[in-house]
Write a protein that holds these residues in place. Sequence first.
Motif, PDB file in Angstrom:
ATOM      1  N   THR A  81       0.673  -1.237   0.088  1.00 36.41           N
ATOM      2  CA  THR A  81       0.007  -0.124   0.186  1.00 36.41           C
ATOM      3  C   THR A  81       0.974   1.290  -0.031  1.00 36.41           C
ATOM      4  N   PRO A  82       0.591   2.055  -1.018  1.00 37.56           N
ATOM      5  CA  PRO A  82       1.246   3.358  -0.959  1.00 37.56           C
ATOM      6  C   PRO A  82       1.328   4.307   0.372  1.00 37.56           C
ATOM      7  N   THR A  83       2.232   4.187   1.332  1.00 36.55           N
ATOM      8  CA  THR A  83       1.860   5.123   2.569  1.00 36.55           C
ATOM      9  C   THR A  83       2.805   6.024   2.524  1.00 36.55           C
ATOM     10  N   LEU A  84       3.870   5.935   1.793  1.00 34.37           N
ATOM     11  CA  LEU A  84       4.898   7.313   1.763  1.00 34.37           C
ATOM     12  C   LEU A  84       4.447   8.292   0.909  1.00 34.37           C
ATOM     13  N   THR A  85       4.730   9.527   1.319  1.00 31.21           N
ATOM     14  CA  THR A  85       4.455  10.491   0.332  1.00 31.21           C
ATOM     15  C   THR A  85       5.634  11.542   0.260  1.00 31.21           C
ATOM     16  N   TYR A  86       5.600  12.261  -0.921  1.00 30.39           N
ATOM     17  CA  TYR A  86       6.422  13.589  -1.271  1.00 30.39           C
ATOM     18  C   TYR A  86       6.700  14.411   0.018  1.00 30.39           C
ATOM     19  N   ASP A  87       5.544  14.695   0.776  1.00 28.45           N
ATOM     20  CA  ASP A  87       5.754  15.456   2.020  1.00 28.45           C
ATOM     21  C   ASP A  87       6.456  14.557   3.092  1.00 28.45           C
ATOM     22  N   ASP A  88       6.471  13.204   3.255  1.00 28.53           N
ATOM     23  CA  ASP A  88       7.256  12.594   4.127  1.00 28.53           C
ATOM     24  C   ASP A  88       8.910  13.000   3.640  1.00 28.53           C
ATOM     25  N   ALA A  89       8.936  13.004   2.610  1.00 27.95           N
ATOM     26  CA  ALA A  89      10.536  13.237   2.021  1.00 27.95           C
ATOM     27  C   ALA A  89      10.818  14.488   2.399  1.00 27.95           C
ATOM     28  N   LYS A  90      10.018  15.344   2.236  1.00 29.08           N
ATOM     29  CA  LYS A  90      10.221  16.669   2.440  1.00 29.08           C
ATOM     30  C   LYS A  90      10.581  17.183   4.014  1.00 29.08           C
ATOM     31  N   ALA A  91       9.595  16.484   4.652  1.00 29.67           N
ATOM     32  CA  ALA A  91       9.637  16.342   6.073  1.00 29.67           C
ATOM     33  C   ALA A  91      11.343  15.874   6.627  1.00 29.67           C
ATOM     34  N   ILE A  92      11.342  14.787   6.243  1.00 33.74           N
ATOM     35  CA  ILE A  92      12.644  14.124   6.493  1.00 33.74           C
ATOM     36  C   ILE A  92      14.017  15.022   6.412  1.00 33.74           C
ATOM     37  N   SER A  93      13.984  15.459   4.955  1.00 41.20           N
ATOM     38  CA  SER A  93      15.191  16.569   4.997  1.00 41.20           C
ATOM     39  C   SER A  93      15.281  17.783   5.559  1.00 41.20           C
ATOM     40  N   VAL A  94      14.005  18.172   6.160  1.00 44.43           N
ATOM     41  CA  VAL A  94      14.098  19.510   6.963  1.00 44.43           C
ATOM     42  C   VAL A  94      14.279  18.995   8.254  1.00 44.43           C
ATOM     43  N   GLU A  95      13.761  17.896   8.931  1.00 40.36           N
ATOM     44  CA  GLU A  95      13.447  17.788  10.195  1.00 40.36           C
ATOM     45  C   GLU A  95      14.589  16.713  10.884  1.00 40.36           C
ATOM     46  N   CYS A  96      15.165  16.077   9.947  1.00 42.31           N
ATOM     47  CA  CYS A  96      16.124  14.983  10.600  1.00 42.31           C
ATOM     48  C   CYS A  96      17.511  15.682  10.319  1.00 42.31           C
ATOM     49  N   PRO A  97      18.297  16.153  11.465  1.00 43.80           N
ATOM     50  CA  PRO A  97      19.731  16.610  11.248  1.00 43.80           C
ATOM     51  C   PRO A  97      20.639  15.806  10.744  1.00 43.80           C
ATOM     52  N   ALA A  98      20.533  14.535  10.803  1.00 46.82           N
ATOM     53  CA  ALA A  98      21.701  13.529  10.196  1.00 46.82           C
ATOM     54  C   ALA A  98      21.491  13.360   8.777  1.00 46.82           C
ATOM     55  N   VAL A  99      20.298  13.916   8.297  1.00 46.31           N
ATOM     56  CA  VAL A  99      20.231  13.510   6.953  1.00 46.31           C
ATOM     57  C   VAL A  99      20.650  14.627   5.857  1.00 46.31           C
ATOM     58  N   ALA A 100      21.229  14.401   4.955  1.00 53.55           N
ATOM     59  CA  ALA A 100      21.799  15.339   3.998  1.00 53.55           C
ATOM     60  C   ALA A 100      20.776  15.408   3.086  1.00 53.55           C
ATOM     61  N   LEU A 101      20.424  14.501   2.154  1.00 49.95           N
ATOM     62  CA  LEU A 101      19.365  14.631   1.101  1.00 49.95           C
ATOM     63  C   LEU A 101      18.366  13.450   1.396  1.00 49.95           C
ATOM     64  N   ALA A 102      16.992  13.748   0.979  1.00 52.94           N
ATOM     65  CA  ALA A 102      16.021  12.855   0.974  1.00 52.94           C
ATOM     66  C   ALA A 102      15.322  12.713  -0.422  1.00 52.94           C
ATOM     67  N   ALA A 103      15.419  11.856  -1.141  1.00 53.89           N
ATOM     68  CA  ALA A 103      14.872  11.728  -2.554  1.00 53.89           C
ATOM     69  C   ALA A 103      13.728  10.718  -2.902  1.00 53.89           C
ATOM     70  N   PRO A 104      12.572  11.420  -2.754  1.00 53.36           N
ATOM     71  CA  PRO A 104      11.382  10.320  -3.051  1.00 53.36           C
ATOM     72  C   PRO A 104      11.531   9.896  -4.752  1.00 53.36           C
ATOM     73  N   ILE A 105      10.808   8.767  -4.810  1.00 54.55           N
ATOM     74  CA  ILE A 105      11.011   8.315  -6.224  1.00 54.55           C
ATOM     75  C   ILE A 105       9.623   7.364  -6.293  1.00 54.55           C
ATOM     76  N   VAL A 106       9.276   7.740  -7.515  1.00 57.61           N
ATOM     77  CA  VAL A 106       7.974   6.689  -8.171  1.00 57.61           C
ATOM     78  C   VAL A 106       8.655   6.001  -9.316  1.00 57.61           C
ATOM     79  N   ARG A 107       8.322   4.812  -9.495  1.00 60.20           N
ATOM     80  CA  ARG A 107       8.632   3.950 -10.784  1.00 60.20           C
ATOM     81  C   ARG A 107       7.654   3.236 -11.157  1.00 60.20           C
TER      82      ARG A 107
END
Lengths: 409, 242
Positions: A81-107
């Motif tokens: 089930t598609p539970t991950l969203t583009y907003d999740d990715a954006k939130a990760i890159s903003v709110e997780c200090p240890a993360v450099a980049l978050a790249a959401p993908i559909v394929r």
Amino acid sequence: MIELLLSLKIAVRALRTNKMRSFLTMLGIIIGIAAVIAMVAIGSGASKIISEQIASIGSNILLVLPGSRTSGGIRLGHGSTPTLTYDDAKAISVECPAVALAAPIVRGGAPVVYGNMNWTTAVMGITPEYLAVRDWPVIEGRNLVQSDVDGATKNCLIGKTVADTLFGSEDPLGKIIRIKKLPFTVVGIMDRKGRSPQGSDQDDIVFVPLRTGQRKLFGSEYPNSVGSIMIQAKSEQDLDRAEEQVTALLNQRHRIGPSREADFTVRNLTELLDVAEQSSKAMSLLLGAVASISLIVGGIGIMNIMLVSVTERTREIGIRMAIGATERDILLQFLTEAVLLTLIGGIIGMLLGVGGAKLVSVIFDWPTLISVQAIAIAFCFSGAVGIFFGFYPARKAASLNPIEALRYE
Amino acid sequence: MGEIIVRADDVSKVYTMGEQRVEALKAVSLEVETGDFVAIMGASGSGKSTFMNILGCLDTPTSGSYWLQGANVRGLQKRDLAAVRNQKIGFVFQGFNLLARTTALENVELPLIYGRVPAAARKERSLAALALFGLSDRAGHTGNQLSGGQQQRVAIARALVNDPAIILADEPTGNLDSITSVEIMSIFQRLNRQGSTIIMVTHEPEIAAFTKRNVVFRDGRILSDTVVVDQLDAEQAGGGSD
Ligand SMILES: Nc1ncnc2c1ncn2[C@@H]1O[C@H](COP(=O)(O)OP(=O)(O)OP(=O)(O)O)[C@@H](O)[C@H]1O
Ligand SMILES: [Mg+2]
């Protein structure tokens, strides 16, 4: 030096008088060395692929997939089930200090058409972060930029394989291709990336802006969902912290608690491949060890024949001693013979091993890595086997009593 | 004659094999001066070979002492004994003992090899030694391509090539017919005339008659030691070597 040259001369003569026997004795060493070199070449070829794959994935990568951990391990995200969203990715890159980049993908897979050429390939909807995480440059044209994503433009990047297949010698830049019948403009061509860890051709791909993919190509009932999110931690040391932070953030955003099972999975890709690399290294070590055993067996063969040779030549030893050969002269003579046997065997084995490795890589399309180091070690090892297994018979020859040796029939 | 080159003093040799003790030599004393030509005779098992092996530093006495050129051999290390064999002693054996599959030249070169003589000098001296016994044209032949007499001449050349102080020959004519034996004896006589000291073992009185002194062993003791009054000339006896 002169002594060595002389014992070499005597040894060559002794080996030549019994050509067949010398050859059979060498055979053990030949097989041993050939096996060591071929096995190490094949094994390190495998390790090399894996480390290249690690490099090709990018460094310090986490992958967030939809779906939960199951008791049997990790359920793959595709089809869940598609539970991950583009907003999740954006939130990760903003709110997780240890993360450099978050790249959401559909394929997904889609037929791609240019003129009368038709090619089914992987199509990936991405943001500019993805290519940065993968460390995958555009070699011609331009990259996809944020405005492509935000505006859901019909621009695309194509991989080398797609470029070669659809366009041949034609320049793809600026041309229109149709993906699922929709026209896209080729704005850039990707650098060659090679095979993936799973063995698929990573260059057989088309990149489109994420939003374009979500809305126009792989439309689903959840228009904002993404297939997975690839995350690059700031450094290797940050990898574990990034995993914790991402998990905590997504738990919070998805309201995961004791009563609700997690609907996503965070995987450490680099770690997975590290494990693969470790096991392939262990494998080549094992192969090398097995091959070394055959080398030792070969050494025992040498010892056996040298003992026979000492017995056969007891009288000769007696004569040499009566004439003034010292124990050291006799020792050196037989040791030289044993070492010469193993070294010649080592050289032949080396050639066979290198040839065998090349043959394997041609026939089974398995990359082999022949290192000068491995050859040098094998060569020295064969010499060492000669000294080790030749010493006892040589010692025995040298300690013969001259009178008894002379009387020996 | 000259100085004493070999001096054996109460030399005994006991072989022990388990319970059994064999006294091969019982307090044998013998002096040999340079330039002498001694034949050691005696029944089989009387200790001749045992004595020769001690003289040749292949073996050491159980008791007693042995001086070679004034130096006590007793107490020498194995390595030094090898050097003594190489430098001071030339061996000639009953069975020739040439190395198999090895040419006459290479056989003669052996003592020089172990004496660390450089290759060029080695070859020159070995060829000269072969020439001395008329074997120049056989230099490249291996043992099995030579007659018994020729093999023994190669062996003598090998014994001589290092200019040893003494030549020891244990039944050098034992494997040869009488004509060839006399031939070999004429070679020994020639060498002796030129100054070589020779000690040889023989069973045959006819052969011993070509030497200057006969020592007879019995049961590990010297039974008699006599000077040969009318030494035969081997060359006149028909053994003129070419
Ligand atoms: N290695 C040995 N171990 C035990 N006994 C030995 C050994 N060598 C010689 N003997 C014994 O010593 C004695 C003397 O032997 P030696 O070989 O000196 O006799 P020989 O006079 O040379 O006899 P031949 O004329 O037969 O050659 C013999 O009784 C022999 O059995
Ligand atoms: Mg004897």
